[in-house]
Design an enzyme around this catalytic site. Structure first.
Site, PDB file in Angstrom:
ATOM      1  N   ASP A 109      19.990  76.098  54.357  1.00  0.00           N
ATOM      2  CA  ASP A 109      21.305  75.516  54.546  1.00  0.00           C
ATOM      3  C   ASP A 109      21.315  74.821  55.905  1.00  0.00           C
ATOM      4  OD1 ASP A 109      23.928  75.030  54.004  1.00  0.00           O
ATOM      5  OD2 ASP A 109      24.644  77.031  54.528  1.00  0.00           O
ATOM      6  N   ASP A 141      23.128  69.086  51.690  1.00  0.00           N
ATOM      7  CA  ASP A 141      22.688  69.882  52.837  1.00  0.00           C
ATOM      8  C   ASP A 141      22.106  71.242  52.468  1.00  0.00           C
ATOM      9  OD1 ASP A 141      25.051  71.030  52.001  1.00  0.00           O
ATOM     10  OD2 ASP A 141      25.826  71.361  54.012  1.00  0.00           O
ATOM     11  N   GLU A 142      21.777  71.450  51.200  1.00  0.00           N
ATOM     12  CA  GLU A 142      21.275  72.758  50.777  1.00  0.00           C
ATOM     13  C   GLU A 142      20.154  72.620  49.760  1.00  0.00           C
ATOM     14  OE1 GLU A 142      25.384  75.202  50.413  1.00  0.00           O
ATOM     15  OE2 GLU A 142      23.728  75.899  49.174  1.00  0.00           O
TER      16      GLU A 142
END
Length: 425
Positions: free
Chosen positions: A11, A136-137
């Site tokens: 993350d 974003d992950e």
DNA sequence: TCTGGGGTCCTAGGACCC
DNA sequence: TCTGGGGTCCTAGGACCC
């Protein structure tokens, strides 16, 4: 040595804000929030300070939350901003009360995409089994990667963190665990810039004390219902018999909840997937009414259809189910859709079908949001019959390109005479 | 002056077919 | 004039996630 299943969840830390801070290092350490309206604040800044490079624009020149007017929510807050209780998904107006001096920046999607691509490529060069979970992950399967077993995955996690930082200047947090469910929780344990390793045996000590809401898949509704049953922690959830949860939450969800509480999850890391639907939606600056604001709505509607068509074309998809979404002023949502005979990515065809859908909803109430969606997607190259011509291919049909814009405008929000005027207020 | 935009998956009823 | 199941597709809503 037996090889253990090791799954990582990675993350990026405060991703949207951290990306901006790469270009605006003078804001480092200050409370900054990303999100909000459609105004391009960075462009305003560039106009006003055209003579200066971005990193030399004085901090005083940046807009503050207290000056913000509009309906947006916060996408990301820097850690200094979080100290004030400001966080993702919070309304800007509420955030302004908590931290009026925070600097507000808009999302720069182009920049976000670049950084997103960069960090994911960095990971794939080290560990190829990567599942995308948004900008974003990611999940990463460490199991068969060289070094992926050392110290339970910590060595590989450190390498990935270091490589991402060297390439992008950004930090991330990583959890490594026997499965995706636990890895996702673990990545939150040491934020920011942390690594957390969890083994099967850690279930009781590290997972059971957590709130049920920490399980990815238990949201606000399920949480409230669990609280009503006196279940607050994952351990308390695990203590209930599966049958009780099934009775309360239904066959599939109840059984899944029970498994999740016991840390069991066999889902694989999925490296490739096809989109199911694409959509465009917009919240208006003020609530609009179908009759009173017809021209404005019509223009917005056309624009949404055109942008959606462009998205489909750019990505090479066509679809057969076309739908609309409305949000009324009381936040109630209505959706309608219809499935057409031929796949399409054509703006006019989408608009026409979506216009049909609009005839089936209540347009007497004030609207806050309008959206258009295309589902049942297929790759354009896999579908023979997809050209815009094919959809309306009456052999001798004249080219209506020039006149149709007017026709479409007229047929949108049809029969407005029948719509009662909005209640005063 | 609350509350964005882009998605996925599930459920459930009805149509329609065998 | 009563009564099947199963399967698939379509549609609407809702929970949840990033």
């Amino acid at each position: 040595m037996t090889r253990l299943r090791r799954i990582a969840h990675l993350d990026m830390d405060a991703f949207f804000a951290s990306v901006e801070l790469q270009r605006l290092p003078q804001l480092q350490g200050l409370p900054v929030v990303i999100g909000g309206g459609k105004r391009r604040i960075d462009e305003m800044l560039r106009e006003r300070h055209a003579d200066l490079p971005l990193h030399e624009i004085p901090v005083d020149a940046f807009p503050r939350l207290k000056d913000y007017v509009g309906r947006g929510v916060i996408t990301t807050a820097t850690y200094p901003a979080r100290q004030f209780g400001v966080g993702s998904a919070m309304g800007m107006m509420k955030a302004a009360l908590l931290c009026p001096q925070a600097i507000v920046l808009p999302v720069d999607f182009e920049e976000i995409r670049k950084f997103s691509y960069a960090f994911k490529e960095t990971i794939r060069e080290i560990a190829p089994q990567v599942e995308d979970r948004g900008v974003d992950e990611v999940y990463i399967d460490f199991t068969d990667v060289p070094g992926g077993q050392r110290e339970g995955g910590r060595v590989l996690a450190r390498l990935i963190q270091k490589s991402i930082f060297e390439r992008t200047g950004l930090t991330c947090s990583i959890g490594v665990a026997p499965n995706k469910l636990i890895a996702k929780m673990a990545s939150e344990f040491n934020k920011p810039n942390g690594i957390s390793i969890v083994y099967d045996d850690d279930l009781q000590a590290k997972i059971w004390p957590l709130a049920v809401r920490k399980i990815n898949g238990i949201g606000p509704k399920a949480e409230a219902k669990l609280h009503a049953l006196e279940i607050r922690t994952i351990g308390e959830l695990a203590a209930r018999p599966a049958e009780e949860l099934i009775a309360q939450f239904g066959r599939a969800y109840g059984a899944w909840m029970h498994e999740a509480a016991w840390g069991r999850d066999e889902r694989p890391v999925v490296t490739e997937s096809e989109p199911v639907s694409m959509s465009r939606e917009t919240t208006f600056e003020r609530d609009l009414h179908a009759a009173r604001d017809r021209a404005e709505l019509s223009a917005i509607f056309t624009d949404l259809c055109e942008r959606l068509a462009a998205d489909l074309a750019r990505k090479g998809y066509v679809g057969r189910t076309i739908g609309i979404k409305l949000r009324y002023d009381d936040f109630q949502i209505a959706t309608r859709d219809m499935t057409i005979e031929h796949y399409t990515a054509d703006a006019k065809t989408i608009r026409q079908a979506a216009g049909q859908c609009l005839k089936r909803v209540d347009l007497s109430r004030r609207l806050r949001l309008l959206g258009v969606r295309v589902g049942k997607l297929a790759r354009a190259q896999d579908v023979a019959d997809t050209s815009p011509r094919a959809e309306t291919a009456a052999p001798a049909a004249p080219d209506t390109t020039s006149g149709s814009a007017t026709a479409l405008t007229l047929d949108l929000f049809p029969d407005t005479q029948d719509i009662p005027p909005a209640a005063p207020g």
